[in-house]
Scaffold this motif. Sequence first.
Motif, PDB file in Angstrom:
ATOM      1  N   ALA A  91       0.682  -1.084  -0.181  1.00 21.71           N
ATOM      2  CA  ALA A  91      -0.225  -0.234   0.170  1.00 21.71           C
ATOM      3  C   ALA A  91       1.166   1.201  -0.131  1.00 21.71           C
ATOM      4  N   THR A  92       2.429   0.715   0.873  1.00 20.72           N
ATOM      5  CA  THR A  92       2.608   2.279   0.529  1.00 20.72           C
ATOM      6  C   THR A  92       4.022   2.806  -0.207  1.00 20.72           C
ATOM      7  N   THR A  93       3.759   1.600  -1.327  1.00 23.95           N
ATOM      8  CA  THR A  93       4.552   1.423  -2.591  1.00 23.95           C
ATOM      9  C   THR A  93       3.293   2.411  -3.692  1.00 23.95           C
ATOM     10  N   LEU A  94       2.208   2.316  -3.754  1.00 24.92           N
ATOM     11  CA  LEU A  94       1.246   2.432  -4.296  1.00 24.92           C
ATOM     12  C   LEU A  94       1.176   4.111  -3.880  1.00 24.92           C
ATOM     13  N   PHE A  95       1.275   4.546  -2.618  1.00 25.37           N
ATOM     14  CA  PHE A  95       0.088   5.714  -2.224  1.00 25.37           C
ATOM     15  C   PHE A  95       2.361   6.540  -2.873  1.00 25.37           C
ATOM     16  N   THR A  96       3.176   6.342  -2.537  1.00 23.60           N
ATOM     17  CA  THR A  96       4.478   6.823  -3.085  1.00 23.60           C
ATOM     18  C   THR A  96       4.606   6.880  -3.966  1.00 23.60           C
ATOM     19  N   ALA A  97       4.432   6.230  -5.079  1.00 28.08           N
ATOM     20  CA  ALA A  97       4.650   5.913  -6.519  1.00 28.08           C
ATOM     21  C   ALA A  97       2.717   6.912  -7.273  1.00 28.08           C
ATOM     22  N   ALA A  98       1.670   6.984  -6.630  1.00 25.31           N
ATOM     23  CA  ALA A  98       1.176   8.648  -6.570  1.00 25.31           C
ATOM     24  C   ALA A  98       1.813   9.924  -7.233  1.00 25.31           C
ATOM     25  N   PHE A  99       2.564   9.902  -6.005  1.00 22.00           N
ATOM     26  CA  PHE A  99       3.345  11.209  -6.584  1.00 22.00           C
ATOM     27  C   PHE A  99       3.283  11.664  -7.458  1.00 22.00           C
ATOM     28  N   ARG A 100       4.063  11.044  -8.270  1.00 20.80           N
ATOM     29  CA  ARG A 100       5.327  10.817  -9.478  1.00 20.80           C
ATOM     30  C   ARG A 100       3.918  11.345 -10.482  1.00 20.80           C
ATOM     31  N   LEU A 101       2.564  10.442 -10.354  1.00 26.41           N
ATOM     32  CA  LEU A 101       1.524  11.596 -11.550  1.00 26.41           C
ATOM     33  C   LEU A 101       0.785  12.229 -11.410  1.00 26.41           C
ATOM     34  N   GLY A 102       0.708  12.843  -9.422  1.00 28.58           N
ATOM     35  CA  GLY A 102      -0.064  13.799  -9.508  1.00 28.58           C
ATOM     36  C   GLY A 102       0.200  14.771  -8.346  1.00 28.58           C
ATOM     37  N   ASP A 103      -0.099  15.245  -8.663  1.00 26.22           N
ATOM     38  CA  ASP A 103       0.164  16.755  -7.451  1.00 26.22           C
ATOM     39  C   ASP A 103       0.493  16.355  -6.045  1.00 26.22           C
TER      40      ASP A 103
END
Length: 314
Positions: A91-103
């Motif tokens: 879950a933390t990996t998915l959440f961290t990866a989301a920062f590369r795509l969104g604000d």
Amino acid sequence: MSATASDRSTRERGDLTWVVALAASLWGTSALLREPLARTLDAATIVLYEHLVLVLLLSPWLAPALQRWAQAPGRVRVGAVVIGAGSSALATTLFTAAFRLGDPVTPQILQKLQPLVAILLAAVLLGERVRPRFWAFAAPALAGAWLMTFPDPLAVRPSDAAAALLALGAATLWGAGTVLGRLVDGHLGPRDTLALRFGFGLPAAAVIVAITGAGWSLPLSQAPRLLLLALVPGALALGLYYVGLRRTAASRATIAELMFPVTSVLVGVLVLDATLTWSRWVGVALVVAAVTGLALHEARSRRPGVLVGAGTPT
């Protein structure tokens, strides 16, 4: 013990929904550290070293926790593994990866569906009963979470949608972690639950790095930032969370956790130069009002919105 009697017993000892909300607010500060790290390192690498720091910190308690885990009922053992591998590492990996795509604000959509997942699982696994009055707080909280997620909630951009999909995966895993955390904590206690979370999460994080081909090295210049990330939004926040969860129904806890995106939104605006539309500000106000109202209602009302079942640890 009846559901009503069990819930009354928990409430007589003092409902700790506010402690869960405090822990969630500390999670919200993670954007200050996670977003800069995500710009230079793979998400899986960040999560691996987060878990390594926390395992080293909790190492004195890990071996005894594993011994008690081995003697626990089967569903408690499975729950602890799922919390570590799924709700922590993946879950933390998915959440961290989301920062590369969104604000810095968009990834906070992870809280949008988490309450629904947790409430469903709490009913199935823990025997909690949700009364209609609970939805008087849950509905505006969920509406607020949606409004906070996108600059224009009726016109979602592809990049925001991609970040949202990653964060929705985290939402599902974290929602399961809320319920399973209450189950495991009720048998093993907050210290063991915390140690096992990262004890099982570390090898899972290493597997994710190997599968995704992320880097294994951490630049020394990033070490202080990662250390703070692991200790404050990580160890301190989760320690408070598991203490609060012992005296908070899982369904109530998952609404209190909506303070995570509220804090994240404020951090994004005040520190990370994110811009909020009027709809996002309305969302912040809705979530704060709903979470505060739920905590006060459950602590004072003779007819709470969530009844803790007889099979639920209290």
